[in-house]
Design an enzyme around this catalytic site. Structure first.
Site, PDB file in Angstrom:
ATOM      1  N   LYS A 153     142.052 112.612  11.304  1.00 21.28           N
ATOM      2  CA  LYS A 153     143.111 113.139  12.176  1.00 21.28           C
ATOM      3  C   LYS A 153     142.763 114.489  12.795  1.00 21.28           C
ATOM      4  O   LYS A 153     142.996 114.716  13.976  1.00 21.28           O
ATOM      5  CB  LYS A 153     144.431 113.298  11.403  1.00 21.28           C
TER       6      LYS A 153
ATOM      7  N   ARG B  93     155.225 114.006   7.381  1.00 20.97           N
ATOM      8  CA  ARG B  93     154.550 113.306   6.299  1.00 20.97           C
ATOM      9  C   ARG B  93     155.533 112.641   5.353  1.00 20.97           C
ATOM     10  O   ARG B  93     155.143 112.140   4.304  1.00 20.97           O
ATOM     11  CB  ARG B  93     153.783 114.345   5.482  1.00 20.97           C
TER      12      ARG B  93
ATOM     13  N   ARG C  17     133.140 115.363   2.690  1.00 18.16           N
ATOM     14  CA  ARG C  17     133.562 116.380   3.646  1.00 18.16           C
ATOM     15  C   ARG C  17     133.200 117.781   3.160  1.00 18.16           C
ATOM     16  O   ARG C  17     133.425 118.147   2.024  1.00 18.16           O
ATOM     17  CB  ARG C  17     135.081 116.296   3.859  1.00 18.16           C
TER      18      ARG C  17
ATOM     19  N   ARG D  94     136.375 121.281   0.202  1.00 22.63           N
ATOM     20  CA  ARG D  94     137.743 121.790   0.096  1.00 22.63           C
ATOM     21  C   ARG D  94     138.218 121.542  -1.328  1.00 22.63           C
ATOM     22  O   ARG D  94     137.927 120.496  -1.900  1.00 22.63           O
ATOM     23  CB  ARG D  94     138.631 121.000   1.069  1.00 22.63           C
TER      24      ARG D  94
ATOM     25  N   ARG E  44     146.450 112.752  -3.566  1.00 19.53           N
ATOM     26  CA  ARG E  44     146.852 112.857  -2.158  1.00 19.53           C
ATOM     27  C   ARG E  44     147.030 111.490  -1.538  1.00 19.53           C
ATOM     28  O   ARG E  44     147.923 111.270  -0.744  1.00 19.53           O
ATOM     29  CB  ARG E  44     145.800 113.658  -1.365  1.00 19.53           C
TER      30      ARG E  44
HETATM   31  P1  ADP Z   1     144.673 115.534   4.779  1.00 23.13           P
HETATM   32  O1  ADP Z   1     145.227 114.969   6.024  1.00 23.13           O
HETATM   33  O2  ADP Z   1     143.196 115.441   4.711  1.00 23.13           O
HETATM   34  O3  ADP Z   1     145.330 115.021   3.539  1.00 23.13           O
HETATM   35  P2  ADP Z   1     145.792 118.162   5.476  1.00 23.13           P
HETATM   36  O4  ADP Z   1     144.835 119.217   5.833  1.00 23.13           O
HETATM   37  O5  ADP Z   1     146.577 117.544   6.573  1.00 23.13           O
HETATM   38  O6  ADP Z   1     144.957 117.091   4.672  1.00 23.13           O
HETATM   39  O7  ADP Z   1     146.827 118.725   4.382  1.00 23.13           O
HETATM   40  C1  ADP Z   1     146.401 119.387   3.227  1.00 23.13           C
HETATM   41  C2  ADP Z   1     147.571 119.704   2.317  1.00 23.13           C
HETATM   42  O8  ADP Z   1     148.511 120.564   2.984  1.00 23.13           O
HETATM   43  C3  ADP Z   1     148.413 118.503   1.865  1.00 23.13           C
HETATM   44  O9  ADP Z   1     147.857 117.844   0.756  1.00 23.13           O
HETATM   45  C4  ADP Z   1     149.753 119.187   1.536  1.00 23.13           C
HETATM   46  O10 ADP Z   1     149.707 119.841   0.281  1.00 23.13           O
HETATM   47  C5  ADP Z   1     149.864 120.255   2.615  1.00 23.13           C
HETATM   48  N1  ADP Z   1     150.593 119.748   3.806  1.00 23.13           N
HETATM   49  C6  ADP Z   1     150.079 119.575   5.046  1.00 23.13           C
HETATM   50  N2  ADP Z   1     151.008 119.084   5.891  1.00 23.13           N
HETATM   51  C7  ADP Z   1     152.149 118.970   5.171  1.00 23.13           C
HETATM   52  C8  ADP Z   1     153.452 118.494   5.449  1.00 23.13           C
HETATM   53  N3  ADP Z   1     153.800 118.033   6.662  1.00 23.13           N
HETATM   54  N4  ADP Z   1     154.365 118.519   4.459  1.00 23.13           N
HETATM   55  C9  ADP Z   1     154.047 118.957   3.245  1.00 23.13           C
HETATM   56  N5  ADP Z   1     152.839 119.383   2.888  1.00 23.13           N
HETATM   57  C10 ADP Z   1     151.885 119.398   3.836  1.00 23.13           C
END
Ligand code: ADP
Ligand code: ZN
Length: 213
Positions: free
Chosen positions: A13, A85, A121, A150, A161
Site C-alpha cells: 500500500k 482499518r 522488508r 521495522r 498484525r
Molecule cells: P502495515 O500496513 O504494513 O500493517 P502501517 O504502517 O500501515 O503497516 O501501520 C503500522 C501500525 O500503525 C499498525 O500496526 C497500527 O499499530 C498503527 N496504525 C496505522 N494505521 C492505523 C489506524 N488506522 N488505526 C489504528 N492503528 C493504526
C-alpha cells in the site's frame, strides 16, 4: 480526487499510494508513517501510540481519529493509506462533512505473499526509503543509510498484525463494497504491474476529476 487504499499488511500500500499520489498531484497520507514519525519525535500522539504500534495492535480511535480528521479536512485530494482499518473508523470517516471518498482500492494479496514481503522488508535508517532484502543491501535512495527491519515486522508481531487485519479490517472491504465504491485490484506481481492495475482502476475517476475533486 479522494482515494483510500486498503489491503493486508504487505500488500504494498505504501509504495502504491506514494506513486499514485505523485501521478495525480494528490497528498499521500499514511497513518502508519504519521504514527512512526510521531513516535520518533516523541510527540504526545507518539507517546500514546507507541505500545500499540510496537505490538501490532490498532491505535485507539480516540487517539487517532481527530488527528486524521484534521488532516483530511485540509486537503482537496488525497490518497489515504492505512485508514480506515476498522468499521468504527470507516463510519467516522463517512461522517466527516465535505470529505466524500471517490473510490476505495482494495489491493488483494494472500497471506503467504504478504507475509513473505514483510519478512524481507527493510527501511533505510537514514532516509526512510523502503527496500527488500532480495533486491538491495544498501539504500538505493540515499546510497549510504543502513537497512534495518521495522520492529513490528518481527515474525510474532507480523502474525498478530495479520490477525488484526482479518478481524478488524476485512469487514471494511465489505462495507465499501456495499456502498458501491470498492475497486478490487490483484496485488500480486511486480510493483509496476500492481501500479498499472491500480491506475487502470482509478482511470475513470481521475478523468472526471480534473477539478482536483
Ligand atoms: P502495515 O500496513 O504494513 O500493517 P502501517 O504502517 O500501515 O503497516 O501501520 C503500522 C501500525 O500503525 C499498525 O500496526 C497500527 O499499530 C498503527 N496504525 C496505522 N494505521 C492505523 C489506524 N488506522 N488505526 C489504528 N492503528 C493504526
Ligand atoms: Zn537511504
Amino acid at each position: 480526487m479522494r482515494l483510500v487504499l486498503i489491503g493486508p499488511p504487505g500488500a504494498g500500500k505504501g509504495t502504491i499510494a506514494e506513486k499514485v499520489a505523485a501521478n495525480h498531484g494528490l497528498a499521500h497520507l499514511s497513518t502508519g508513517d504519521m504514527l512512526r514519525d510521531a513516535i520518533g519525535r516523541g510527540t504526545p500522539l507518539g507517546a500514546k501510540a507507541k505500545e500499540y504500534v510496537d505490538t501490532g495492535r490498532l491505535v485507539p480511535q480516540e487517539v487517532l481519529g481527530e488527528v486524521v480528521a484534521e488532516k483530511v479536512r485540509q486537503l482537496d485530494g488525497f490518497v489515504l493509506d492505512g485508514y480506515p482499518r476498522s468499521l468504527e473508523q470507516a463510519e467516522f470517516l463517512a461522517a466527516l462533512e465535505g470529505v466524500d471518498v471517490d473510490a476505495v482500492i482494495y489491493v488483494a494479496v494472500g497471506e503467504e505473499a504478504a507475509v513473505g514481503r514483510l519478512r524481507g522488508r527493510r527501511v533505510c535508517a537514514k532516509c526512510g526509503a523502503v527496500t527488500h532484502t532480495e533486491t538491495a543491501e544498501t539504500c538505493g535512495n540515499c546510497g549510504s543509510g543502513d537497512l534495518v527491519a521495522r520492529t513490528d515486522d518481527r515474525p510474532d508481531t507480523l502474525k498478530k498484525r495479520y490477525g488484526v487485519y482479518m478481524r478488524e479490517t476485512e469487514p471494511v472491504i465489505e462495507y465499501y463494497r456495499g456502498r458501491g465504491v470498492l475497486r478490487e485490484v490483484d496485488g500480486t506481481g511486480s510493483r509496476e504491474e500492481v501500479l498499472a492495475r491500480v491506475e487502470a482502476a482509478i482511470g475513470p475517476i481521475a478523468a472526471c476529476g480534473d477539478d482536483k475533486r
